[in-house]
Design a protein around this motif. Sequence first.
Motif, PDB file in Angstrom:
ATOM      1  N   ARG A  40     -35.907 -38.813  57.830  1.00  0.00           N
ATOM      2  CA  ARG A  40     -34.466 -38.942  58.119  1.00  0.00           C
ATOM      3  C   ARG A  40     -34.003 -37.841  59.072  1.00  0.00           C
ATOM      4  O   ARG A  40     -33.355 -38.104  60.077  1.00  0.00           O
ATOM      5  N   ASP A  41     -34.372 -36.602  58.770  1.00  0.00           N
ATOM      6  CA  ASP A  41     -33.844 -35.464  59.525  1.00  0.00           C
ATOM      7  C   ASP A  41     -34.440 -35.351  60.928  1.00  0.00           C
ATOM      8  O   ASP A  41     -33.756 -34.928  61.862  1.00  0.00           O
ATOM      9  N   LYS A  42     -35.727 -35.712  61.068  1.00  0.00           N
ATOM     10  CA  LYS A  42     -36.414 -35.522  62.345  1.00  0.00           C
ATOM     11  C   LYS A  42     -36.374 -36.749  63.252  1.00  0.00           C
ATOM     12  O   LYS A  42     -36.486 -36.621  64.474  1.00  0.00           O
ATOM     13  N   LEU A  43     -36.230 -37.935  62.664  1.00  0.00           N
ATOM     14  CA  LEU A  43     -36.243 -39.160  63.478  1.00  0.00           C
ATOM     15  C   LEU A  43     -34.880 -39.843  63.499  1.00  0.00           C
ATOM     16  O   LEU A  43     -34.292 -40.049  64.556  1.00  0.00           O
ATOM     17  N   LEU A  44     -34.370 -40.162  62.315  1.00  0.00           N
ATOM     18  CA  LEU A  44     -33.193 -41.020  62.237  1.00  0.00           C
ATOM     19  C   LEU A  44     -31.905 -40.297  62.600  1.00  0.00           C
ATOM     20  O   LEU A  44     -31.068 -40.843  63.331  1.00  0.00           O
ATOM     21  N   VAL A  45     -31.733 -39.079  62.098  1.00  0.00           N
ATOM     22  CA  VAL A  45     -30.484 -38.361  62.380  1.00  0.00           C
ATOM     23  C   VAL A  45     -30.343 -38.036  63.869  1.00  0.00           C
ATOM     24  O   VAL A  45     -29.291 -38.324  64.466  1.00  0.00           O
ATOM     25  N   PRO A  46     -31.365 -37.468  64.532  1.00  0.00           N
ATOM     26  CA  PRO A  46     -31.210 -37.234  65.979  1.00  0.00           C
ATOM     27  C   PRO A  46     -30.971 -38.514  66.767  1.00  0.00           C
ATOM     28  O   PRO A  46     -30.185 -38.525  67.730  1.00  0.00           O
ATOM     29  N   TRP A  47     -31.633 -39.574  66.375  1.00  0.00           N
ATOM     30  CA  TRP A  47     -31.462 -40.865  67.048  1.00  0.00           C
ATOM     31  C   TRP A  47     -30.023 -41.358  66.888  1.00  0.00           C
ATOM     32  O   TRP A  47     -29.371 -41.799  67.833  1.00  0.00           O
ATOM     33  N   ARG A  48     -29.522 -41.256  65.645  1.00  0.00           N
ATOM     34  CA  ARG A  48     -28.166 -41.724  65.366  1.00  0.00           C
ATOM     35  C   ARG A  48     -27.119 -40.880  66.095  1.00  0.00           C
ATOM     36  O   ARG A  48     -26.123 -41.399  66.611  1.00  0.00           O
ATOM     37  N   GLU A  49     -27.342 -39.576  66.162  1.00  0.00           N
ATOM     38  CA  GLU A  49     -26.306 -38.675  66.655  1.00  0.00           C
ATOM     39  C   GLU A  49     -26.375 -38.412  68.151  1.00  0.00           C
ATOM     40  O   GLU A  49     -25.386 -37.994  68.751  1.00  0.00           O
ATOM     41  N   THR A  50     -27.557 -38.642  68.758  1.00  0.00           N
ATOM     42  CA  THR A  50     -27.687 -38.348  70.186  1.00  0.00           C
ATOM     43  C   THR A  50     -28.039 -39.568  71.031  1.00  0.00           C
ATOM     44  O   THR A  50     -27.955 -39.510  72.253  1.00  0.00           O
ATOM     45  N   GLY A  51     -28.456 -40.651  70.367  1.00  0.00           N
ATOM     46  CA  GLY A  51     -28.899 -41.826  71.121  1.00  0.00           C
ATOM     47  C   GLY A  51     -30.272 -41.581  71.695  1.00  0.00           C
ATOM     48  O   GLY A  51     -31.278 -41.918  71.067  1.00  0.00           O
ATOM     49  N   GLU A  52     -30.341 -40.983  72.851  1.00  0.00           N
ATOM     50  CA  GLU A  52     -31.616 -40.680  73.502  1.00  0.00           C
ATOM     51  C   GLU A  52     -32.130 -39.370  72.914  1.00  0.00           C
ATOM     52  O   GLU A  52     -31.710 -38.278  73.293  1.00  0.00           O
ATOM     53  N   ALA A  53     -33.034 -39.482  71.930  1.00  0.00           N
ATOM     54  CA  ALA A  53     -33.416 -38.338  71.099  1.00  0.00           C
ATOM     55  C   ALA A  53     -34.785 -37.771  71.431  1.00  0.00           C
ATOM     56  O   ALA A  53     -35.376 -37.061  70.619  1.00  0.00           O
ATOM     57  N   TRP A  54     -35.310 -38.058  72.610  1.00  0.00           N
ATOM     58  CA  TRP A  54     -36.674 -37.633  72.913  1.00  0.00           C
ATOM     59  C   TRP A  54     -36.917 -36.133  72.763  1.00  0.00           C
ATOM     60  O   TRP A  54     -37.979 -35.734  72.261  1.00  0.00           O
ATOM     61  N   PRO A  55     -36.010 -35.262  73.173  1.00  0.00           N
ATOM     62  CA  PRO A  55     -36.285 -33.833  72.972  1.00  0.00           C
ATOM     63  C   PRO A  55     -36.546 -33.484  71.517  1.00  0.00           C
ATOM     64  O   PRO A  55     -37.451 -32.707  71.197  1.00  0.00           O
ATOM     65  N   HIS A  56     -35.773 -34.077  70.614  1.00  0.00           N
ATOM     66  CA  HIS A  56     -35.955 -33.829  69.182  1.00  0.00           C
ATOM     67  C   HIS A  56     -37.276 -34.424  68.699  1.00  0.00           C
ATOM     68  O   HIS A  56     -38.010 -33.807  67.924  1.00  0.00           O
ATOM     69  N   TRP A  57     -37.574 -35.620  69.174  1.00  0.00           N
ATOM     70  CA  TRP A  57     -38.800 -36.284  68.726  1.00  0.00           C
ATOM     71  C   TRP A  57     -40.040 -35.561  69.231  1.00  0.00           C
ATOM     72  O   TRP A  57     -41.028 -35.433  68.498  1.00  0.00           O
ATOM     73  N   LEU A  58     -39.984 -35.073  70.468  1.00  0.00           N
ATOM     74  CA  LEU A  58     -41.135 -34.336  70.991  1.00  0.00           C
ATOM     75  C   LEU A  58     -41.320 -33.008  70.260  1.00  0.00           C
ATOM     76  O   LEU A  58     -42.450 -32.565  70.045  1.00  0.00           O
ATOM     77  N   ASP A  59     -40.222 -32.389  69.871  1.00  0.00           N
ATOM     78  CA  ASP A  59     -40.332 -31.186  69.046  1.00  0.00           C
ATOM     79  C   ASP A  59     -41.044 -31.500  67.735  1.00  0.00           C
ATOM     80  O   ASP A  59     -41.865 -30.714  67.247  1.00  0.00           O
TER      81      ASP A  59
END
Length: 375
Positions: A40-59
């Motif tokens: 939830r915290d690493k995939l879904l929340v960044p996706w929900r809150e930023t849309g394009e969440a690649w920086p978070h996902w790559l981290d």
Amino acid sequence: MNGALLPEATRDRFHLPPDAIYLKSHSVGCQPRTAEALLRDKLLVPWRETGEAWPHWLDAIDEWRAALAGLIGVEARDLCPAANVSAGLSRYISALGQATERRTILLAPSAFPTIGYLASGLAAAGWKTRYLPDAADVRDPANWAAALDDDVALVIAMHVSSNSGALTDMAAIAAAAKAAGARCIADCAQSVGVVPVTPASWGVDAVLGTSVKWLCGGPGAGWLWVAPHDRTALLPVERGWWSHENPFEMDIRDFRYAPDARRWWGGTPDVAPFILSTTGIEEIAAIGVDAVRAHNRALQALLRDALEARTPQWRWPAGAIGGTLCIDTGTDQPRVAALLAENQLRADFRGTILRLSFHAYNSVADVEAVVAVLS
């Protein structure tokens, strides 16, 4: 012996199936309780809150590489995510065609079938597959050395066999391959998480692994480790935009390999499996692989001491084994399978061979339940 057992509270780190005793970690490890929150915290929340969440996902994938690197004692830059063992092996072999004129792949007939399927499928590209003799003990480096010649490019050996549980001496096999001018790759799908995996000390050229079994990370998070001496020497033919030095450069006429194992990555990566894999790696690291191994061996010994003398018609394993106790039940197999199913003991068979795996979340009570049913 009891000093080797983990605290009972270790079970609380994992979701265990209710009303059953789970003994199939060689197939799928149980889910860590931290998995849902991390996903939830690493995939879904960044996706929900930023849309394009690649920086978070790559981290998150970098965190996975760091966690796995710490567990097996390697540099994170030499690890590449892969969808599964087959994908990692295929991409690795795609680089060998340019690196050597040899064209034979050597493996054991007891290797996991996907290895043989992949290797034999390369015949159209000029590759040949050679197997050790059926009766050869895969743990004896002399059997590997005897099968090597000047056309063997790659030796693929299972660290732990899924059919017999046999634990091989990877350092000795790697040394035999090196002496014959071949590379050696270790398949650690059945060992990582329950048996120490130490690529640097083995001297192997590459390692394949998965998170779905003893690492308790679920499917889709395989990996390829490539030794530092081949970090930039091998040029995989199978590549994609994430194999590029800078995937976001977007110049279709200018491909430059990533300077590390990411050159084997390929196309757009999946993220969720590696977040889930991180939870499993972190749990196993917190418990300690050596502690998991000691616990596993203690429970194996308790079961063996209680049952071996009562089942002389069965063939119990001889020699070094990994985390799975593989017992050939012979003609008793249908009766044993029925008893296990009737009593909610989750194990499985390869033909007549019963496979029982004790992980950190199994207990003496689990052993006693198996003994009570099978004796």
